[in-house]
Motif scaffolding. Structure first.
Motif, short mmCIF file in Angstrom:
data_model
loop_
_atom_site.label_atom_id
_atom_site.label_comp_id
_atom_site.label_asym_id
_atom_site.label_seq_id
_atom_site.Cartn_x
_atom_site.Cartn_y
_atom_site.Cartn_z
N GLN A 107 -2.79 4.11 13.93
CA GLN A 107 -1.50 4.53 13.37
C GLN A 107 -0.95 5.68 14.19
OE1 GLN A 107 -1.44 6.02 9.28
NE2 GLN A 107 0.67 5.31 9.02
N TYR A 122 5.43 3.72 2.10
CA TYR A 122 5.02 2.48 1.47
C TYR A 122 4.91 1.40 2.55
CZ TYR A 122 5.95 4.77 -2.96
OH TYR A 122 5.91 5.64 -4.02
N PHE A 123 3.73 0.83 2.65
CA PHE A 123 3.47 -0.17 3.68
C PHE A 123 3.24 -1.53 3.05
CE2 PHE A 123 3.24 2.37 7.45
CZ PHE A 123 2.87 3.62 7.01
N LEU A 149 -4.48 5.39 2.79
CA LEU A 149 -3.68 4.31 2.20
C LEU A 149 -4.37 3.78 0.96
CD1 LEU A 149 -3.06 3.94 5.49
CD2 LEU A 149 -1.71 2.09 4.56
N LYS A 150 -3.60 3.58 -0.10
CA LYS A 150 -4.14 3.07 -1.35
C LYS A 150 -3.47 1.75 -1.70
CE LYS A 150 -6.59 6.81 -2.06
NZ LYS A 150 -8.06 6.78 -1.84
N PHE A 160 0.40 -5.23 9.38
CA PHE A 160 1.20 -4.27 8.63
C PHE A 160 2.59 -4.10 9.22
CE2 PHE A 160 -1.41 -1.99 5.48
CZ PHE A 160 -2.62 -2.62 5.71
N GLY A 166 6.56 0.33 7.63
CA GLY A 166 6.60 1.18 6.46
C GLY A 166 8.00 1.61 6.08
N TYR A 204 0.85 -1.18 0.00
CA TYR A 204 0.00 0.00 0.00
C TYR A 204 0.89 1.24 0.00
CZ TYR A 204 -3.93 -2.98 1.34
OH TYR A 204 -4.90 -3.96 1.36
N ARG A 205 0.35 2.32 -0.53
CA ARG A 205 1.07 3.59 -0.53
C ARG A 205 0.23 4.63 0.20
NH1 ARG A 205 3.22 6.27 -6.08
NH2 ARG A 205 1.02 6.13 -6.64
N GLN A 206 0.90 5.42 1.02
CA GLN A 206 0.23 6.50 1.74
C GLN A 206 0.90 7.81 1.38
OE1 GLN A 206 0.47 6.45 6.09
NE2 GLN A 206 -1.68 7.05 6.20
N LYS A 240 -9.83 7.84 5.43
CA LYS A 240 -8.70 8.73 5.66
C LYS A 240 -8.36 8.86 7.14
CE LYS A 240 -8.99 11.45 1.48
NZ LYS A 240 -9.01 12.81 0.87
#
Lengths: 115, 111
Positions: free
Chosen positions: B38, A90-91, A43-44, A106, A109, A35-37, B103
């Protein structure tokens, strides 16, 4: 038990260089996700892999990005010819079965900065 | 396309208060829903996982509920502490593997 291990934690690259991000899943997990943040973004999803197979890469840019999860060793996310817009966290996540069935864990990162 | 929304975006409460974080999703055909925490500059810590057939899960001072038909989940935190300060993320799984994230709600618990 060790969790998901990612390295490096921080990575600085100049524009045009290559970035290689590594992820070792939880022992016994054969499903890996990247995933990318981006700053101020959620996160995507980028890519989903099982050992030696890419299952879904629909979230990964078609150019410059690639991922692998070999039979032995960590999963690698590779970004060629990095640009400033690649700067992000990047996770990596892993699960024992597909994430629809089991909990995903997770890593800490890798924070990539492109200068 | 699944859209996940978290309200409020930010929340500040004094220590000891009970609080509720909200998560809504547009496609109710989910496999499961997961809440994460987080901390700044850190990774995600899994808090609770609710399968689509379940209504709620509890862990310590945390309780998460799921109303799949209305596309909503809440995370209840009892007796909040300064150590609870973090961003709380809600994520749902639709197609069997990819987590779709909101988000987040940024929580600050003041002493």
């Amino acid at each position: 038990n060790a969790g998901v291990m990612q390295n490096p934690r921080h990575l600085v690259r100049r524009r045009g260089q290559e970035a290689r991000l590594r992820c070792s899943p939880v022992k016994g997990h054969s499903h890996v996700y990247w995933y990318r943040q981006l700053p101020e973004e959620g996160l995507k999803f980028m890519v989903y892999l099982q050992k030696e197979n890419i299952i879904d890469e629909s979230g990964m840019p078609k150019e410059r990005f690639s991922a692998e999860f070999p039979k032995e060793g960590p999963s690698i996310l590779r970004i060629q010819q990095v640009v400033r817009g690649d700067s992000a966290a990047y996770f990596c996540a892993s699960s024992r079965k597909g994430a629809g069935d089991t909990e995903a864990f997770f890593g800490q990162g890798t924070r990539l900065t492109v200068v | 396309k699944q859209e996940v929304t978290q309200i409020p975006a930010a929340l500040s409460v004094p220590e000891g208060e009970n609080l509720v974080l909200n998560c809504s999703f547009t496609d109710s055909a989910i496999y499961n829903l997961q809440w994460f925490r987080q901390d700044p500059g850190k990774g995600l810590t899994s808090l609770l996982l609710i399968q689509s057939s379940q209504r709620e899960q509890t862990s310590g001072r945390l309780n998460a509920s799921l109303d799949k038909s209305s596309g909503r989940s809440t995370l209840y935190i009892a007796a909040s502490q300064p150590g609870d300060s973090a961003t709380y993320l809600c994520a749902v799984v639709n197609s069997g593997y990819a987590l779709n994230f909101g988000k987040g709600t940024s929580l600050l618990v003041t002493p």
